[in-house]
Design an enzyme around this catalytic site. Structure first.
Site, PDB file in Angstrom:
ATOM      1  N   HIS A  73      49.395  53.477  34.504  1.00  0.00           N
ATOM      2  CA  HIS A  73      50.534  52.597  34.780  1.00  0.00           C
ATOM      3  C   HIS A  73      51.027  51.940  33.494  1.00  0.00           C
ATOM      4  O   HIS A  73      50.267  51.239  32.831  1.00  0.00           O
ATOM      5  CB  HIS A  73      50.133  51.516  35.795  1.00  0.00           C
ATOM      6  CG  HIS A  73      50.050  52.026  37.199  1.00  0.00           C
ATOM      7  ND1 HIS A  73      49.933  51.205  38.296  1.00  0.00           N
ATOM      8  CD2 HIS A  73      50.101  53.292  37.690  1.00  0.00           C
ATOM      9  CE1 HIS A  73      49.906  51.946  39.390  1.00  0.00           C
ATOM     10  NE2 HIS A  73      49.985  53.209  39.050  1.00  0.00           N
ATOM     11  N   TYR A 201      52.778  41.901  41.896  1.00  0.00           N
ATOM     12  CA  TYR A 201      52.142  40.602  42.138  1.00  0.00           C
ATOM     13  C   TYR A 201      53.240  39.675  42.628  1.00  0.00           C
ATOM     14  O   TYR A 201      54.232  39.464  41.920  1.00  0.00           O
ATOM     15  CB  TYR A 201      51.542  40.036  40.839  1.00  0.00           C
ATOM     16  CG  TYR A 201      50.335  40.801  40.315  1.00  0.00           C
ATOM     17  CD1 TYR A 201      50.485  41.951  39.552  1.00  0.00           C
ATOM     18  CD2 TYR A 201      49.044  40.340  40.566  1.00  0.00           C
ATOM     19  CE1 TYR A 201      49.373  42.643  39.063  1.00  0.00           C
ATOM     20  CE2 TYR A 201      47.927  41.020  40.079  1.00  0.00           C
ATOM     21  CZ  TYR A 201      48.106  42.172  39.339  1.00  0.00           C
ATOM     22  OH  TYR A 201      47.003  42.844  38.856  1.00  0.00           O
ATOM     23  N   PRO A 293      40.290  37.287  40.839  1.00  0.00           N
ATOM     24  CA  PRO A 293      40.704  38.687  40.636  1.00  0.00           C
ATOM     25  C   PRO A 293      42.134  38.872  40.134  1.00  0.00           C
ATOM     26  O   PRO A 293      42.509  39.981  39.751  1.00  0.00           O
ATOM     27  CB  PRO A 293      40.529  39.298  42.031  1.00  0.00           C
ATOM     28  CG  PRO A 293      40.541  38.157  42.975  1.00  0.00           C
ATOM     29  CD  PRO A 293      39.995  36.984  42.241  1.00  0.00           C
ATOM     30  N   LYS A 297      40.386  41.350  35.742  1.00  0.00           N
ATOM     31  CA  LYS A 297      39.556  41.328  34.538  1.00  0.00           C
ATOM     32  C   LYS A 297      38.050  41.496  34.773  1.00  0.00           C
ATOM     33  O   LYS A 297      37.309  41.813  33.837  1.00  0.00           O
ATOM     34  CB  LYS A 297      39.767  39.992  33.788  1.00  0.00           C
ATOM     35  CG  LYS A 297      41.101  39.891  33.090  1.00  0.00           C
ATOM     36  CD  LYS A 297      41.128  40.758  31.840  1.00  0.00           C
ATOM     37  CE  LYS A 297      42.523  41.099  31.393  1.00  0.00           C
ATOM     38  NZ  LYS A 297      42.993  42.437  31.729  1.00  0.00           N
ATOM     39  N   TYR A 384      46.913  41.298  29.943  1.00  0.00           N
ATOM     40  CA  TYR A 384      46.714  42.175  31.102  1.00  0.00           C
ATOM     41  C   TYR A 384      46.136  43.525  30.688  1.00  0.00           C
ATOM     42  O   TYR A 384      45.222  44.048  31.339  1.00  0.00           O
ATOM     43  CB  TYR A 384      48.045  42.367  31.853  1.00  0.00           C
ATOM     44  CG  TYR A 384      47.871  43.002  33.214  1.00  0.00           C
ATOM     45  CD1 TYR A 384      47.497  42.244  34.316  1.00  0.00           C
ATOM     46  CD2 TYR A 384      48.049  44.368  33.390  1.00  0.00           C
ATOM     47  CE1 TYR A 384      47.316  42.822  35.563  1.00  0.00           C
ATOM     48  CE2 TYR A 384      47.866  44.965  34.635  1.00  0.00           C
ATOM     49  CZ  TYR A 384      47.497  44.180  35.717  1.00  0.00           C
ATOM     50  OH  TYR A 384      47.311  44.771  36.946  1.00  0.00           O
TER      51      TYR A 384
HETATM   52  P1  FAD Z   1      28.179  43.802  40.629  1.00  0.00           P
HETATM   53  O1  FAD Z   1      29.230  44.846  40.868  1.00  0.00           O
HETATM   54  O2  FAD Z   1      28.153  42.607  41.497  1.00  0.00           O
HETATM   55  O3  FAD Z   1      26.759  44.529  40.675  1.00  0.00           O
HETATM   56  C1  FAD Z   1      25.554  43.806  40.714  1.00  0.00           C
HETATM   57  C2  FAD Z   1      24.509  44.682  41.382  1.00  0.00           C
HETATM   58  O4  FAD Z   1      23.246  44.001  41.367  1.00  0.00           O
HETATM   59  C3  FAD Z   1      24.832  44.945  42.851  1.00  0.00           C
HETATM   60  O5  FAD Z   1      24.751  46.329  43.125  1.00  0.00           O
HETATM   61  C4  FAD Z   1      23.780  44.138  43.622  1.00  0.00           C
HETATM   62  O6  FAD Z   1      23.427  44.752  44.857  1.00  0.00           O
HETATM   63  C5  FAD Z   1      22.621  44.155  42.627  1.00  0.00           C
HETATM   64  N1  FAD Z   1      21.685  43.050  42.821  1.00  0.00           N
HETATM   65  C6  FAD Z   1      21.955  41.752  43.115  1.00  0.00           C
HETATM   66  N2  FAD Z   1      20.839  41.041  43.224  1.00  0.00           N
HETATM   67  C7  FAD Z   1      19.807  41.893  42.980  1.00  0.00           C
HETATM   68  C8  FAD Z   1      18.398  41.748  42.959  1.00  0.00           C
HETATM   69  N3  FAD Z   1      17.825  40.549  43.220  1.00  0.00           N
HETATM   70  N4  FAD Z   1      17.633  42.822  42.678  1.00  0.00           N
HETATM   71  C9  FAD Z   1      18.219  44.036  42.411  1.00  0.00           C
HETATM   72  N5  FAD Z   1      19.556  44.229  42.423  1.00  0.00           N
HETATM   73  C10 FAD Z   1      20.342  43.172  42.713  1.00  0.00           C
HETATM   74  N6  FAD Z   1      37.678  43.448  38.364  1.00  0.00           N
HETATM   75  C11 FAD Z   1      38.559  44.133  37.569  1.00  0.00           C
HETATM   76  O7  FAD Z   1      38.271  44.334  36.378  1.00  0.00           O
HETATM   77  N7  FAD Z   1      39.753  44.615  38.042  1.00  0.00           N
HETATM   78  C12 FAD Z   1      40.120  44.420  39.334  1.00  0.00           C
HETATM   79  O8  FAD Z   1      41.176  44.917  39.732  1.00  0.00           O
HETATM   80  C13 FAD Z   1      39.231  43.666  40.196  1.00  0.00           C
HETATM   81  N8  FAD Z   1      39.546  43.451  41.483  1.00  0.00           N
HETATM   82  C14 FAD Z   1      38.607  42.850  42.299  1.00  0.00           C
HETATM   83  C15 FAD Z   1      38.955  42.694  43.618  1.00  0.00           C
HETATM   84  C16 FAD Z   1      38.041  42.091  44.496  1.00  0.00           C
HETATM   85  C17 FAD Z   1      38.438  41.912  45.935  1.00  0.00           C
HETATM   86  C18 FAD Z   1      36.752  41.662  44.023  1.00  0.00           C
HETATM   87  C19 FAD Z   1      35.741  41.024  44.952  1.00  0.00           C
HETATM   88  C20 FAD Z   1      36.430  41.830  42.681  1.00  0.00           C
HETATM   89  C21 FAD Z   1      37.342  42.419  41.819  1.00  0.00           C
HETATM   90  N9  FAD Z   1      37.043  42.603  40.479  1.00  0.00           N
HETATM   91  C22 FAD Z   1      37.968  43.219  39.660  1.00  0.00           C
HETATM   92  C23 FAD Z   1      35.773  42.164  39.937  1.00  0.00           C
HETATM   93  C24 FAD Z   1      34.745  43.289  39.821  1.00  0.00           C
HETATM   94  O9  FAD Z   1      34.587  43.936  41.061  1.00  0.00           O
HETATM   95  C25 FAD Z   1      33.389  42.726  39.337  1.00  0.00           C
HETATM   96  O10 FAD Z   1      33.618  41.953  38.187  1.00  0.00           O
HETATM   97  C26 FAD Z   1      32.382  43.832  39.005  1.00  0.00           C
HETATM   98  O11 FAD Z   1      31.863  44.383  40.195  1.00  0.00           O
HETATM   99  C27 FAD Z   1      31.203  43.300  38.164  1.00  0.00           C
HETATM  100  O12 FAD Z   1      30.243  44.328  37.984  1.00  0.00           O
HETATM  101  P2  FAD Z   1      28.705  43.985  37.800  1.00  0.00           P
HETATM  102  O13 FAD Z   1      28.019  45.313  37.670  1.00  0.00           O
HETATM  103  O14 FAD Z   1      28.532  43.002  36.710  1.00  0.00           O
HETATM  104  O15 FAD Z   1      28.269  43.235  39.126  1.00  0.00           O
HETATM  105  C1  DHB Z   2      43.360  45.211  42.393  1.00  0.00           C
HETATM  106  C2  DHB Z   2      42.636  44.063  42.349  1.00  0.00           C
HETATM  107  C3  DHB Z   2      43.050  43.061  41.497  1.00  0.00           C
HETATM  108  O1  DHB Z   2      42.334  41.934  41.411  1.00  0.00           O
HETATM  109  C4  DHB Z   2      44.164  43.190  40.712  1.00  0.00           C
HETATM  110  O2  DHB Z   2      44.547  42.174  39.908  1.00  0.00           O
HETATM  111  C5  DHB Z   2      44.878  44.344  40.757  1.00  0.00           C
HETATM  112  C6  DHB Z   2      44.467  45.374  41.606  1.00  0.00           C
HETATM  113  C7  DHB Z   2      42.936  46.290  43.320  1.00  0.00           C
HETATM  114  O3  DHB Z   2      41.917  46.115  44.007  1.00  0.00           O
HETATM  115  O4  DHB Z   2      43.615  47.317  43.375  1.00  0.00           O
END
Ligand code: FAD
Ligand code: DHB
Length: 391
Positions: A73, A201, A293, A297, A384
């Site tokens: 995009h 957005y 979100p 980021k 962004y």
């Molecule tokens: P997580 O994905 O939370 O992974 C942590 C892992 O640790 C999990 O699998 C969990 O089960 C495991 N765990 C937890 N506790 C334990 C334990 N005690 N023992 C063993 N394992 C454990 N980010 C973006 O960059 N762009 C986006 O568009 C965006 N949109 C989002 C939309 C939504 C609705 C949400 C909720 C989040 C969004 N995010 C976005 C954020 C992004 O999803 C997270 O920042 C990302 O998942 C972080 O990755 P992580 O591996 O650090 O943590």
């Molecule tokens: C999505 C999530 C976001 O937080 C965002 O800023 C843009 C897209 C998504 O889930 O597609």
């Protein structure tokens, strides 16, 4: 007692990516994940990847499918006051973003790790980290009904906001910074073509809305909702009606509705802990920081932490140099705070915070100013697409 060089807690994107990059550099590691493989691979979360994240996934040899399936995009749109303004990311910054679901990133990383014979333990229960203020940290966990003990050089806490690693650090050693927002996002996924070929957005008097996608046949939409909202109160028809009300007429008319295949509510918060290192334990990704979100980021920040930490560990095992490990916290926090700032700002101009019409008028004035100012649009666009890396 089992032994590895780096024990990684959590198989989200940060744990899997770190594991793969360490493996490719000859560093032995084990990943311990509480949930099942199906659960981890099925979670619907982020959708937007910065170019730096794309490059890191390619470096991890886990980007082949992403390159063929992602949507590149060059712009996003801001909708407000019945109109929409395109932010030309490519023209303003020279860079674009990639739409490729976190679900797919996770699947690709799990496949790459599995193909390489990785020690990737799903359903590891009662994970406990200990002695990380010594040179020989330990990790204990239960797997298939048996208790295991693991000795390692380093522990990477990639276990998300609710994980065990941050909670195991002595209280007084960490400073936390937190802001919770008085609303959440209600999101749905549906196998219908998106309303537009780019993300939109939308600021609306009834609250924020976001039109996103996973492919040209799968849409992801969000509407701002109250924190105590119940999913049962949101049958698909109500969601689609509310979404369309919050979009300019032309965009609303282009929304194609269909049955949802996923529906969930996510609270919004900003959270940072400092420092990100305690002895031989390093906090990575959502375990260390959360952003609302809006700026897309969170996943990108997790990848940026991994980028710094894997390089520091590679340098340590190659040359015994510890200076990069010592700088991990400072480097990762600097980027985290820049993302916290951007995500907070973007959240603050796009969401409904109160019924006070003064606030809404201020937001509309800010969006009006933005849309007419190349300087302001460039500021938004460069944040962004992702700020440059320092190392
Ligand atoms: P997580 O994905 O939370 O992974 C942590 C892992 O640790 C999990 O699998 C969990 O089960 C495991 N765990 C937890 N506790 C334990 C334990 N005690 N023992 C063993 N394992 C454990 N980010 C973006 O960059 N762009 C986006 O568009 C965006 N949109 C989002 C939309 C939504 C609705 C949400 C909720 C989040 C969004 N995010 C976005 C954020 C992004 O999803 C997270 O920042 C990302 O998942 C972080 O990755 P992580 O591996 O650090 O943590
Ligand atoms: C999505 C999530 C976001 O937080 C965002 O800023 C843009 C897209 C998504 O889930 O597609």
């Amino acid at each position: 007692m089992d032994r590895t060089q780096v024990a990684i807690i959590g198989a989200g994107p940060s744990g899997l990516l770190l594991s793969q990059l360490l493996y490719l550099n000859g560093i032995d590691n084990i990943v311990l994940e509480r949930q099942s493989r199906e659960h981890v691979a099925g979670r619907i979360r982020a959708g937007v990847l910065e170019q730096g994240t794309v490059e890191l996934l390619l470096k991890a040899k886990s980007g082949g499918r992403m390159l063929s399936e992602r949507l590149v995009h060059d712009g996003v749109s801001l909708a407000f006051a019945g109109r929409s303004v395109r932010v030309d990311l490519k023209a303003l910054t020279g860079s674009s973003v990639s739409v490729y679901g976190q679900t797919e990133v996770t699947k690709d990383l799990i496949d790459a790790r599995t193909a390489a014979g990785a020690r990737l333990m799903f359903e590891a229960a009662e994970v406990a980290v200990a002695e990380f203020d010594s040179a020989h940290p330990k990790v204990r966990y239960r797997h298939n009904g048996r208790t295991h003990e693991l000795s390692c050089d380093f522990i990477a806490g990639c276990d998300g906001y609710h994980g065990v690693c941050r909670q195991s650090i002595p209280q007084g050693a960490l400073q936390t910074f937190e802001r919770t927002y008085p609303f959440g996002w209600l999101g749905i996924l549906a196998d219908v073509p998106p309303a537009s070929h780019e993300l939109i957005y939308s600021n609306h008097a009834r609250g924020f809305a976001l039109c996103s996608m996973r492919s040209m046949t799968r849409s992801r939409y969000y509407v701002q909702c109250a924190l105590d909202e119940k999913l049962e109160a949101w049958p698909d028809a109500r969601f689609w009606d509310e979404l369309r009300v919050r979009l300019p007429d032309e965009i609303a008319a282009a929304v194609i509705t269909g049955p949802s295949i996923e529906k969930s509510i996510a609270p919004l918060r900003s959270f940072v802990v400092e420092p990100l290192r305690f002895g031989q334990l390093f906090l990575v990704g959502d375990a260390a920081h959360i952003v609302p979100p809006t700026g897309a980021k969170g996943l990108n920040l997790a990848a940026a932490d991994v980028r710094v930490l894997y390089q520091a560990l590679v340098e340590y095992y190659r040359t015994s140099r510890t200076d990069l490990l010592e700088r991990y916290s400072q480097l990762a926090l600097r980027r985290a705070w820049l993302a916290v700032r951007f995500s907070w700002w973007f959240t603050s101009i796009m969401h409904k915070f109160s019924d006070d019409p003064f606030n809404h008028r201020l937001q509309l004035a800010e969006l009006d100013y933005l849309s007419g100012s190349t300087a302001a649009l460039t500021s938004l666009a460069e944040n962004y697409v992702g700020l440059p890396f320092e190392i």
